[in-house]
Design an enzyme around this catalytic site. Structure first.
Site, mmCIF file in Angstrom:
data_model
loop_
_atom_site.group_PDB
_atom_site.id
_atom_site.type_symbol
_atom_site.label_atom_id
_atom_site.label_comp_id
_atom_site.label_asym_id
_atom_site.label_seq_id
_atom_site.Cartn_x
_atom_site.Cartn_y
_atom_site.Cartn_z
ATOM 1 N N SER A 38 0.815 -1.219 0.000
ATOM 2 C CA SER A 38 0.000 0.000 0.000
ATOM 3 C C SER A 38 0.846 1.267 0.000
ATOM 4 O O SER A 38 1.700 1.431 0.871
ATOM 5 C CB SER A 38 -0.882 0.058 1.253
ATOM 6 N N HIS A 69 -3.755 0.389 -5.517
ATOM 7 C CA HIS A 69 -2.897 -0.673 -6.041
ATOM 8 C C HIS A 69 -3.097 -0.688 -7.554
ATOM 9 O O HIS A 69 -4.198 -0.928 -8.030
ATOM 10 C CB HIS A 69 -3.298 -2.042 -5.468
ATOM 11 N N HIS A 91 -5.023 -9.884 -2.449
ATOM 12 C CA HIS A 91 -5.060 -10.374 -1.071
ATOM 13 C C HIS A 91 -6.061 -11.514 -0.973
ATOM 14 O O HIS A 91 -7.023 -11.569 -1.733
ATOM 15 C CB HIS A 91 -5.505 -9.240 -0.135
ATOM 16 N N TYR A 93 -8.309 -11.808 1.230
ATOM 17 C CA TYR A 93 -9.648 -11.327 1.617
ATOM 18 C C TYR A 93 -10.489 -10.904 0.416
ATOM 19 O O TYR A 93 -11.690 -10.721 0.528
ATOM 20 C CB TYR A 93 -9.559 -10.198 2.666
ATOM 21 N N GLU A 94 -9.841 -10.753 -0.759
ATOM 22 C CA GLU A 94 -10.621 -10.453 -1.968
ATOM 23 C C GLU A 94 -11.306 -11.712 -2.497
ATOM 24 O O GLU A 94 -12.059 -11.644 -3.456
ATOM 25 C CB GLU A 94 -9.710 -9.860 -3.046
ATOM 26 N N ALA A 121 1.834 -2.840 4.555
ATOM 27 C CA ALA A 121 1.361 -1.968 5.634
ATOM 28 C C ALA A 121 0.869 -2.889 6.736
ATOM 29 O O ALA A 121 0.271 -3.929 6.448
ATOM 30 C CB ALA A 121 0.219 -1.095 5.130
ATOM 31 N N MET A 219 -2.395 -8.430 6.481
ATOM 32 C CA MET A 219 -3.257 -9.366 5.751
ATOM 33 C C MET A 219 -2.608 -9.875 4.469
ATOM 34 O O MET A 219 -3.310 -10.264 3.532
ATOM 35 C CB MET A 219 -4.591 -8.687 5.421
ATOM 36 N N SER A 220 -1.288 -9.867 4.408
ATOM 37 C CA SER A 220 -0.642 -10.247 3.139
ATOM 38 C C SER A 220 0.678 -10.957 3.427
ATOM 39 O O SER A 220 0.875 -11.520 4.502
ATOM 40 C CB SER A 220 -0.383 -8.981 2.302
ATOM 41 N N ASN A 243 -0.403 2.061 11.756
ATOM 42 C CA ASN A 243 -1.326 2.382 12.861
ATOM 43 C C ASN A 243 -1.010 1.462 14.025
ATOM 44 O O ASN A 243 -0.414 0.409 13.827
ATOM 45 C CB ASN A 243 -2.782 2.138 12.417
ATOM 46 N N HIS A 255 -9.102 2.635 7.086
ATOM 47 C CA HIS A 255 -8.200 2.463 5.946
ATOM 48 C C HIS A 255 -7.534 3.796 5.587
ATOM 49 O O HIS A 255 -6.394 3.831 5.130
ATOM 50 C CB HIS A 255 -8.982 1.891 4.755
HETATM 51 N N1 HPA Z 1 -4.316 -4.954 11.044
HETATM 52 C C1 HPA Z 1 -4.203 -5.728 9.952
HETATM 53 N N2 HPA Z 1 -3.742 -5.273 8.800
HETATM 54 C C2 HPA Z 1 -3.350 -3.988 8.735
HETATM 55 C C3 HPA Z 1 -3.440 -3.129 9.840
HETATM 56 C C4 HPA Z 1 -3.958 -3.647 11.068
HETATM 57 O O1 HPA Z 1 -4.061 -2.952 12.096
HETATM 58 N N3 HPA Z 1 -2.976 -1.925 9.445
HETATM 59 C C5 HPA Z 1 -2.604 -2.054 8.130
HETATM 60 N N4 HPA Z 1 -2.838 -3.298 7.704
#
Ligand code: HPA
Length: 289
Positions: A38, A69, A91, A93-94, A121, A219-220, A243, A255
């Site tokens: 990202s 992306h 990903h 999750y898609e 990220a 998540m990747s 974050n 996001h």
């Molecule tokens: N959790 C999972 N995936 C993420 C996060 C998070 O806090 N921040 C960026 N990708």
């Protein structure tokens, strides 16, 4: 090639068909593959002598739909390194399997990449790390509910049971740390845990992940690292902590916060990548010149 009628192409065939389609567009041979997470896709816009190919023009390549992306493969030189970069990734999750999410990484290796640099990220689990911290991945924990190597194994791609003791090359981690300090970029080191998403974690899950010894959650990355190791490439992984993970500050996650932090840190992240590419070239870590 699998010439038998009515049989779908094997994974091996699909990987090599995709690599062949790229080779038909350019005879450039990359030695390092970059998976740009990202906000980092722009790094490949700085490649010299570059050729860009839309994922849609590469057979069997999955398409990415996440905003920010781009979905193209860029081949070119940066800092004297012959690179192939993924601008955008898919990903799980898609709706993709881990094997599909990892397919492009296989193509990077098939094209010639001996080193894969994977970026992402991630949410910070270590409460001491402020958003914007960069973390070199020392190891990972896989909590995804699918594995990129599940299913029949093709020995032409790699072994049935790949060793993961050194999933993130210790030599290249040392190189990355030296490169970071030479470039004046601070770089933490820690464990990445992969969660399926697309919800961010609950605060209870965050406590569990901290208890497991993880420092960042995302998540990747894990599917791609597994196939890169399967095929014998060495891996460097870097997370941008965008974050603090859910429940650490009490503030809700969005996001927008992830993309804002990623773009704020982009220049620093790019200097780190440049320093690592420079060190890989200087130390002749990429095999052929
Ligand atoms: N959790 C999972 N995936 C993420 C996060 C998070 O806090 N921040 C960026 N990708």
């Amino acid at each position: 090639m699998n010439h038998a009628e009515n049989l779908p192409p094997t994974l091996y065939d699909r990987v090599h068909a995709a690599a062949q389609a790229v080779r038909e567009r350019t005879d450039f041979v990359p030695h390092v593959g970059l998976i740009l997470g990202s906000g980092l896709g722009g790094f490949a816009d700085g490649f010299a002598k570059s050729v860009a190919i839309d994922y849609g023009d590469i057979p069997h390549f999955p398409q990415s739909h996440v905003v920010g992306h781009k979905g193209r493969l860029v081949l070119g030189e940066r800092g004297g390194a012959c690179c192939v970069a993924m601008q955008g990734r898919v990903h799980m999750y898609e709706g993709h399997s881990a094997a599909t999410a990892a397919f492009p990484a296989r193509v990077l290796v098939a094209l010639g990449a001996k080193v894969i640099i994977v970026t992402n990220a991630a949410g910070g689990l270590n409460p001491l790390w402020a958003p914007g911290t960069l973390m070199l991945i020392r190891d990972h924990i896989d909590l995804l509910r699918d594995h990129a190597l599940r299913g029949p194994n093709d020995e032409r791609l790699g072994p049935r049971f790949p060793d993961m003791t050194k999933a993130y090359s210790p030599e290249l981690r040392t190189l990355a740390k030296h490169a970071a300090s030479g470039a004046g970029v601070s770089l933490e080191e820690g464990v990445y845990v992969a969660m399926p998403g697309p919800t961010y974690e609950t605060p209870a899950e965050v406590k569990m992940l901290q208890g497991l010894g993880a420092d960042a959650t995302g998540m990747s990355t894990v599917p791609e690292v597994c196939v890169a190791r399967h095929m014998g490439a060495r891996v460097i992984g870097i997370s941008c902590i965008t974050n603090q993970a859910a429940g650490i500050t009490g503030q809700e996650l969005s996001h927008d916060e992830v993309t804002e932090t990623a773009s704020r840190v982009r220049k620093t992240f790019e200097s780190l990548l440049d320093a690592i590419l420079g060190a890989l070239v200087a130390k002749k870590e990429l095999g052929a010149s």
